[in-house]
Design an enzyme around this catalytic site. Structure first.
Site, PDB file in Angstrom:
ATOM      1  N   TYR A  98      85.029  38.929  40.738  1.00  0.00           N
ATOM      2  CA  TYR A  98      85.902  39.316  41.698  1.00  0.00           C
ATOM      3  C   TYR A  98      85.805  40.940  41.532  1.00  0.00           C
ATOM      4  O   TYR A  98      85.800  41.448  42.607  1.00  0.00           O
ATOM      5  CB  TYR A  98      87.289  39.020  41.430  1.00  0.00           C
ATOM      6  CG  TYR A  98      87.762  37.541  41.745  1.00  0.00           C
ATOM      7  CD1 TYR A  98      87.786  37.074  42.929  1.00  0.00           C
ATOM      8  CD2 TYR A  98      87.682  36.645  40.587  1.00  0.00           C
ATOM      9  CE1 TYR A  98      87.967  35.593  43.094  1.00  0.00           C
ATOM     10  CE2 TYR A  98      87.902  35.311  40.794  1.00  0.00           C
ATOM     11  CZ  TYR A  98      87.847  34.735  42.131  1.00  0.00           C
ATOM     12  OH  TYR A  98      88.126  33.424  42.356  1.00  0.00           O
ATOM     13  N   ASN A 125      88.985  32.616  52.685  1.00  0.00           N
ATOM     14  CA  ASN A 125      88.013  32.034  53.147  1.00  0.00           C
ATOM     15  C   ASN A 125      87.869  30.906  54.201  1.00  0.00           C
ATOM     16  O   ASN A 125      88.315  29.799  53.489  1.00  0.00           O
ATOM     17  CB  ASN A 125      86.485  31.969  52.317  1.00  0.00           C
ATOM     18  CG  ASN A 125      85.562  31.479  52.790  1.00  0.00           C
ATOM     19  OD1 ASN A 125      85.183  31.640  53.950  1.00  0.00           O
ATOM     20  ND2 ASN A 125      84.480  30.868  51.972  1.00  0.00           N
ATOM     21  N   CYS A 133      82.737  30.834  48.543  1.00  0.00           N
ATOM     22  CA  CYS A 133      83.568  31.292  47.656  1.00  0.00           C
ATOM     23  C   CYS A 133      83.801  30.748  46.311  1.00  0.00           C
ATOM     24  O   CYS A 133      84.122  31.036  45.113  1.00  0.00           O
ATOM     25  CB  CYS A 133      85.133  31.388  48.376  1.00  0.00           C
ATOM     26  SG  CYS A 133      85.453  29.756  49.084  1.00  0.00           S
ATOM     27  N   HIS A 134      83.185  29.550  45.967  1.00  0.00           N
ATOM     28  CA  HIS A 134      83.153  28.783  44.964  1.00  0.00           C
ATOM     29  C   HIS A 134      82.392  29.444  43.737  1.00  0.00           C
ATOM     30  O   HIS A 134      82.286  29.169  42.473  1.00  0.00           O
ATOM     31  CB  HIS A 134      82.700  27.268  45.186  1.00  0.00           C
ATOM     32  CG  HIS A 134      81.343  27.227  45.663  1.00  0.00           C
ATOM     33  ND1 HIS A 134      81.043  27.418  47.077  1.00  0.00           N
ATOM     34  CD2 HIS A 134      80.087  27.005  44.871  1.00  0.00           C
ATOM     35  CE1 HIS A 134      79.808  26.919  47.102  1.00  0.00           C
ATOM     36  NE2 HIS A 134      79.164  26.928  46.011  1.00  0.00           N
ATOM     37  N   GLU A 160      74.927  22.931  42.152  1.00  0.00           N
ATOM     38  CA  GLU A 160      73.826  24.156  42.119  1.00  0.00           C
ATOM     39  C   GLU A 160      73.187  24.361  40.966  1.00  0.00           C
ATOM     40  O   GLU A 160      72.522  25.150  40.682  1.00  0.00           O
ATOM     41  CB  GLU A 160      74.622  25.418  42.724  1.00  0.00           C
ATOM     42  CG  GLU A 160      75.254  25.131  44.002  1.00  0.00           C
ATOM     43  CD  GLU A 160      75.869  26.507  44.657  1.00  0.00           C
ATOM     44  OE1 GLU A 160      75.477  27.308  44.368  1.00  0.00           O
ATOM     45  OE2 GLU A 160      76.598  26.318  45.752  1.00  0.00           O
TER      46      GLU A 160
END
Length: 175
Positions: A98, A125, A133-134, A160
């Protein structure tokens, strides 16, 4: 008027929203802020934009890195849209913080941005997964929040190729 479509994904169901041409929403059932940008009146309908988004999701959930080749139009304030644009720049299989996003935004706009304000925009989001956003974590690598739930955030990061042991969940669960 908005239109919606339902999509079953490996860990639940998603609701997709569109203005008829653009994808405007993608929420996990039960997530915080579910449907926050939907009109009060909407209709379930199959549209080409939903077919394109579902094909993207199918590719993503197969563990591949799909490119967004369809129009997205997340609804939000200029600040939130600027944060969501930064989220789209986070590479597949990588994370950022962030604070790093706040610094990036400040460099782009010349206006001070706090990590908490960025966290609020990330949390709201309206097009989850596709606007990733993850991929945002706390400064220490903590999984500080995810509107769809921390468990789903972990599953998406693992999909991922990011091992869950790289992160921890703080006891407070705050951003």
């Amino acid at each position: 008027m908005h239109f919606i479509s339902k999509y079953q994904f490996p860990v639940g169901r998603l609701t997709l929203a569109s203005d008829g041409e653009n994808l405007t929403g993608l929420w996990m059932d039960g997530q915080k802020y579910f449907g926050s940008t939907l009109d009060e009146v909407y209709q379930e309908k199959q549209l080409p934009i939903f077919q394109q988004a579902e094909a993207w999701l199918d590719t993503y959930f197969e563990g591949q890195k799909p490119k967004i080749t369809f129009p997205i139009a997340p609804l939000g304030s200029p600040f939130r849209r600027a944060v969501w644009e930064l989220l789209l720049q986070i590479p597949y299989g990588q994370v950022t913080t962030y604070g790093a996003l706040a610094n990036q935004l400040e460099q782009q706009t010349g206006k001070r941005a706090s990590a908490q304000a960025v966290g609020g925009a990330v949390g709201h989001n309206p097009i989850g997964i596709i606007i990733p956003c993850h991929r945002v974590v706390g400064s220490s690598g903590s999984l500080t929040g995810y509107a769809g739930g921390i468990e789903k955030k972990i599953q998406l990061l693992q999909l991922e190729g990011i091992p869950a042991e790289h992160f921890f969940v703080p006891k407070t669960g705050t951003v």
